[in-house]
Design an enzyme around this catalytic site. Structure first.
Site, PDB file in Angstrom:
ATOM      1  N   LYS A 278       9.218  22.206   2.008  1.00 24.75           N
ATOM      2  CA  LYS A 278      10.228  22.911   2.803  1.00 24.75           C
ATOM      3  C   LYS A 278      11.309  21.903   3.183  1.00 24.75           C
ATOM      4  CE  LYS A 278      10.465  26.646   6.200  1.00 24.75           C
ATOM      5  NZ  LYS A 278      10.821  27.769   5.334  1.00 24.75           N
TER       6      LYS A 278
ATOM      7  N   GLU B 106       9.035  33.922  -5.400  1.00 26.78           N
ATOM      8  CA  GLU B 106       9.193  34.146  -3.962  1.00 26.78           C
ATOM      9  C   GLU B 106      10.579  34.672  -3.637  1.00 26.78           C
ATOM     10  OE1 GLU B 106       8.687  30.233  -2.124  1.00 26.78           O
ATOM     11  OE2 GLU B 106       9.689  29.326  -3.843  1.00 26.78           O
TER      12      GLU B 106
ATOM     13  N   ARG C  99       2.179  21.991   7.741  1.00 19.31           N
ATOM     14  CA  ARG C  99       3.029  22.094   6.549  1.00 19.31           C
ATOM     15  C   ARG C  99       4.152  21.068   6.607  1.00 19.31           C
ATOM     16  NH1 ARG C  99       5.706  27.732   4.922  1.00 19.31           N
ATOM     17  NH2 ARG C  99       6.906  27.265   6.781  1.00 19.31           N
TER      18      ARG C  99
END
Lengths: 328, 328
Positions: B178, B211, B81
């Site tokens: 992220k 989220e 990721r």
């Protein structure tokens, strides 16, 4: 087992910091850190705790100002905006306005440059590595004074090029806060450099012109109107705001017939008489090419030059807008 | 004129750093810094240069992992990721995957905790204070190992409360990265604590569930379907992703009849049999109240417990998912 990654003692780290001399550090003249409790001039120690949420979450706000000829320009305006950003992101200033001003000026004095860049960072502070602001006992304040980087005279004389950005804009709420969440702006800056243009300008979800990575835009229409994108969707730039105030004199003189915020499309700009960028470090730059379209006659125009003159005059003469670095 | 803000020498700053002992620093066990060129264990020096664009622009990406019983869990997934985040934000890793792994493990060893939190930050690096990534000669890597903060056993036994967030979501592009642009997440975390609930959950522009501030959500419908919001609009959580893989066994056994990503509304969740949060630090937490609606029978359900069991088993038994801290 043997380690390939060395473990360093406190003294070894300090030695490494002292040895590390990077050419760009020559631009850094002074830093105030509330974490240190004072001002330092050695770039090696211009550091912040990694657990400050500013670092790992971008949980901080900032302002970039300039010092001109031993005066800080538009200090109150920047502090007003900082208070707005603080309120919008639930930060509180750890100092009174008077103390903050004194700390900024002391840092500028320590930097000892007639002309300089001044950056103020208000952070959530250290306390841990979660996203929660409540784990941080106290906000921190960092102020950095560096040499002032300005464009080459050629950029003013020949104008700059602009391109429409492909980077998605921030939503309205976050776009109006000068926070340290600048990844979209960073990618716009990169996009401009990769494309070989001076700036890119973002377009909002409705197709209207928004802003440069760290600049505002404005146009002069063929009808002599001075129009800028609406400030409820973008950061309210201090330079463009002041330029609009100063341009009142051009309205009075009949050089401009109208001035205001408006939804503007790229088409509006392609057919403008002039287009310009506004920013703290460079004041005003004329845009002569946007998305490959020649703007106006392809030369810097009257209003870009005039706005810059008005701003430069303001920096030297308007008592209300300047704060002497060395006190009264 | 006399200065009210003191100017500090290099030695004075070092002394102040050594004197400053904050209670929360006890949680910090080790930090690797490429800027220092090694690992330190003294929290006083867990700092980063203020001109690293990570600090002033949020121009960095990160991962949060955990160590469980001297094993790093899901390391490869997190590094995958991280590579995705790096690509999406034009960062490049300064180390090969093998070197990065070795550096992470060395830092965990220096932290000397069986269970720990591991945070990896990849930054644009120092070089100046503009938004341009091109002024930064080299990326920096920082890795921090701290004690692992987990919820009280009561949260698992009685369940947690959730509320719909009023904070605007990031746009799709940035939501999947992220990055250290976490101000919206910070404000969601604050919102939850101010409201006296455990978490808030964001709603996208179309009205679909998105989220938590740093968590994913999922529901079990009355028809025994396990559904999660679509990952093209939110961060693809490693915990929820792994839970979905492990839940294949529940599909095979007939406990679940379907599983997948879907546009979900708050209404869907209000009427769910179960609702749960997924996150690296806590694995799975049952949601028993959302916006004041009792979820299911108001008690933690079978699937939340089962998912957590599957994950805990995975952390201890699945060779493919665990990386021993102390080598083979």
């Amino acid at each position: 087992m043997s380690e390939t990654v060395p473990t360093l003692s406190f003294d070894e780290v300090v030695d490494r910091l002292l040895q590390r001399k990077e050419p760009y550090q020559r631009n850094y003249r002074a830093m105030y850190s509330s974490w240190y409790g004072g001002i330092i001039t050695d770039p090696a120690l211009m550091m912040v705790p990694i657990d400050d949420h500013l670092v790992h979450r971008g949980d901080g706000i900032f302002e970039a100002l300039k010092g001109v000829d031993w005066r800080v320009y538009a200090l109150e305006r920047h502090l007003d905006r900082m208070e707005y950003s603080a309120k919008m992101s639930s930060h509180s200033l750890p100092l009174s306005r008077a103390e903050l001003t004194e700390t900024i000026l002391a840092t500028v004095r320590a930097g000892n440059l007639a002309d300089c860049s001044i950056r103020i960072f208000l952070s959530r502070g250290p306390g841990g590595f979660s996203a929660s602001p409540y784990e941080c006992p106290e906000s921190q304040l960092y102020i950095v004074v560096t040499t002032l980087q300005t464009p080459s005279p050629e950029k003013y004389a020949r104008g700059v090029s602009l391109r429409t950005s492909a980077i998605p804009v921030k939503n309205d709420y976050f776009a109006t806060i000068k926070s340290c969440n600048y990844l979209p702006n960073v990618l716009m800056r990169k996009e401009a450099e990769d494309a070989g243009v001076d700036f890119t300008v973002s377009i909002d979800e409705q197709g209207f012109l928004a802003e440069g990575p760290t600049e505002n835009i404005g146009i002069i229409t063929l009808n002599r109107e001075f129009l800028v994108p609406r400030f409820d969707r973008i950061l309210r730039g201090t330079t463009v705001s002041r330029a609009m105030e100063l341009a009142e004199s051009l309205l009075d003189a009949g050089d401009l017939v109208r001035m205001g915020e408006m939804d503007l499309t790229p088409e509006d700009a392609y057919h403008a008489a002039e287009m310009m960028m506004f920013g703290t470090s460079f004041d005003v730059l004329p845009v002569v090419n946007y998305d490959g379209h020649r703007i106006g006659d392809g030369q810097p125009g009257f209003f870009a030059r005039k706005f810059r003159e008005l701003l430069r005059e303001d920096m030297h003469r308007c008592d209300e807008m300047i704060t002497p670095v060395r006190g009264a």
